[in-house]
Design an enzyme around this catalytic site. Sequence first.
Site, mmCIF file in Angstrom:
data_model
loop_
_atom_site.group_PDB
_atom_site.id
_atom_site.type_symbol
_atom_site.label_atom_id
_atom_site.label_comp_id
_atom_site.label_asym_id
_atom_site.label_seq_id
_atom_site.Cartn_x
_atom_site.Cartn_y
_atom_site.Cartn_z
ATOM 1 N N CYS A 172 0.821 -1.227 0.000
ATOM 2 C CA CYS A 172 0.000 0.000 0.000
ATOM 3 C C CYS A 172 0.850 1.270 0.000
ATOM 4 O O CYS A 172 0.327 2.368 -0.250
ATOM 5 C CB CYS A 172 -0.937 0.019 1.197
ATOM 6 S SG CYS A 172 -2.265 -1.172 1.010
HETATM 7 N N1 COA Z 1 -20.324 -9.040 7.770
HETATM 8 C C1 COA Z 1 -20.805 -9.200 9.022
HETATM 9 N N2 COA Z 1 -20.024 -9.422 10.087
HETATM 10 C C2 COA Z 1 -18.682 -9.504 9.877
HETATM 11 C C3 COA Z 1 -18.126 -9.376 8.595
HETATM 12 C C4 COA Z 1 -18.992 -9.125 7.520
HETATM 13 N N3 COA Z 1 -18.541 -8.975 6.269
HETATM 14 N N4 COA Z 1 -16.787 -9.499 8.702
HETATM 15 C C5 COA Z 1 -16.509 -9.708 9.989
HETATM 16 N N5 COA Z 1 -17.663 -9.730 10.719
HETATM 17 C C6 COA Z 1 -17.820 -9.971 12.153
HETATM 18 C C7 COA Z 1 -16.648 -10.755 12.715
HETATM 19 O O1 COA Z 1 -16.843 -12.125 12.533
HETATM 20 C C8 COA Z 1 -16.667 -10.336 14.166
HETATM 21 O O2 COA Z 1 -17.685 -11.069 14.832
HETATM 22 P P1 COA Z 1 -17.484 -11.535 16.351
HETATM 23 O O3 COA Z 1 -17.378 -10.257 17.129
HETATM 24 O O4 COA Z 1 -18.724 -12.310 16.620
HETATM 25 O O5 COA Z 1 -16.229 -12.332 16.350
HETATM 26 C C9 COA Z 1 -17.129 -8.883 14.111
HETATM 27 O O6 COA Z 1 -17.778 -8.720 12.841
HETATM 28 C C10 COA Z 1 -15.970 -7.897 14.215
HETATM 29 O O7 COA Z 1 -14.925 -8.323 13.314
HETATM 30 P P2 COA Z 1 -13.547 -7.579 13.229
HETATM 31 O O8 COA Z 1 -12.728 -8.238 12.168
HETATM 32 O O9 COA Z 1 -12.967 -7.441 14.592
HETATM 33 O O10 COA Z 1 -14.051 -6.164 12.690
HETATM 34 P P3 COA Z 1 -13.340 -4.780 12.735
HETATM 35 O O11 COA Z 1 -14.183 -3.831 13.471
HETATM 36 O O12 COA Z 1 -11.908 -4.865 13.126
HETATM 37 O O13 COA Z 1 -13.403 -4.346 11.184
HETATM 38 C C11 COA Z 1 -11.936 -4.224 9.269
HETATM 39 C C12 COA Z 1 -12.757 -5.132 10.214
HETATM 40 C C13 COA Z 1 -11.171 -5.117 8.322
HETATM 41 C C14 COA Z 1 -12.909 -3.336 8.521
HETATM 42 C C15 COA Z 1 -10.983 -3.339 10.106
HETATM 43 O O14 COA Z 1 -10.332 -4.117 11.079
HETATM 44 C C16 COA Z 1 -9.964 -2.631 9.262
HETATM 45 O O15 COA Z 1 -10.263 -1.968 8.302
HETATM 46 N N6 COA Z 1 -8.683 -2.707 9.690
HETATM 47 C C17 COA Z 1 -7.597 -2.064 9.011
HETATM 48 C C18 COA Z 1 -7.214 -2.907 7.871
HETATM 49 C C19 COA Z 1 -6.200 -2.281 6.968
HETATM 50 O O16 COA Z 1 -5.970 -1.116 6.933
HETATM 51 N N7 COA Z 1 -5.594 -3.129 6.208
HETATM 52 C C20 COA Z 1 -4.703 -2.732 5.225
HETATM 53 C C21 COA Z 1 -5.103 -3.423 4.019
HETATM 54 S S1 COA Z 1 -3.954 -3.144 2.772
#
Ligand code: COA
Length: 384
Positions: free
Chosen positions: A167
Amino acid sequence: MWGLKGCMQASFPGVVISGSGLFRPADVITNDELVTAFNAYADRQNALHADAIVAGTHQALTHSSVEFIEKASGIRQRFVLEKSGVLDPARMYPRFEPRGDDQLSLMAEIAVDAARQALADAGVSGEQVDAVICASANMQRAYPAMAIEIQQALGARGFGFDMNVACSSATFAIEQATNALRCGTARCVVVVNPEITSAHLEWRDRDCHFIFGDVCTALVLQRSDEVPSGRGFEVLGTQLVTQFSNNIRNNFGFMNRAEDRDPKDRDLTFYQEGRKVFKEVVPMAAAHIEAHLAALSLAPAQVRRFWLHQANQGMNQLVIKKLVGADAGSEVAPLILDRYANTASAGSVIAFHEYRGDLQAGDLGVICSFGAGYSIGSVVVRKR
Ligand code: COA
């Protein structure tokens, strides 16, 4: 510090970003379409493995939700080069026709489109370009370098090379371009960021299927004495840092065949520990920008615009609050990820491309990327 091999200059000229361009695919996938396709895929898989799920030897897939995606990320839609394959529950990845070696490759095609726009914006012809850097999170092939194919298609001279810092590829490439211009090894550099993320995203994984979109950005960088005054953005400084982390990873590579790997193994596309990334990268990015500005005797409050990496709305909110107390999505730190999703290295450059027209001479801006590696790159600029 400037004692670089190959440097030709006794004193170093200024460097200007003199043009930008953006290729945006025609296909759009809304969150509704995405979630409908994913849920159909999950239902099919669960039906296929119904007995094993009942026996407890196979885990059932859970539905995705539009509400979760929008709340957790801020993403509402994404552009992709080919949507029918992605939305086909029996496939779940794009469908690209293989091209012959005598045809322009897809990655070069979108890069040439964006580069031509950037050259037109800069008022420069392809023959004036003497370096092309293709900087992207994934390359379509090992060699010859994508950049050399793009160089030829643009009618450019000089040299081209590929680089990948995930990225942060764009900001790291801006530093390479700036160094080449300062040292006199190039006079006009094109940086392109063709991001075909749809081909390395795992669309069958609920945790990440909503994250990425396809796009290509391009920038033209020139010596400041060759750009009419009042045009472009002077590069005041670049600062890069990396720190190893496994929290964003993709194990696809040339060793896979020799390891007798199944090409569809989960770890051969993008995977991450999103929550850890969020927590660890936000403070690093804010501190990095603050330190870079301080090294230039500048304070965050003096900056008119932050063109931040576009991965997650909440991350940008925390970074910009910490720096200047403003909101992500305000004119201080515009958001584009709601429309484009995460476009890997291109995100901060899209923000720059779309939200730079209103800056006045003397206004300061910061382009900043953060992502896999971990890698962080910042570029401080001043409107001329
Ligand atoms: N739909 C519904 N629920 C979902 C889901 C989806 N598509 N994806 C995950 N969940 C659920 C999970 O299973 C989890 O459930 P649980 O609490 O029962 O275990 C809950 O939602 C929270 O999941 P989590 O992964 O902790 O969510 P989050 O708030 O961290 O958001 C991202 C996920 C990926 C959006 C976030 O962490 C993010 O953007 N992080 C930065 C990533 C980044 O910058 N990466 C660089 C990429 S190049």
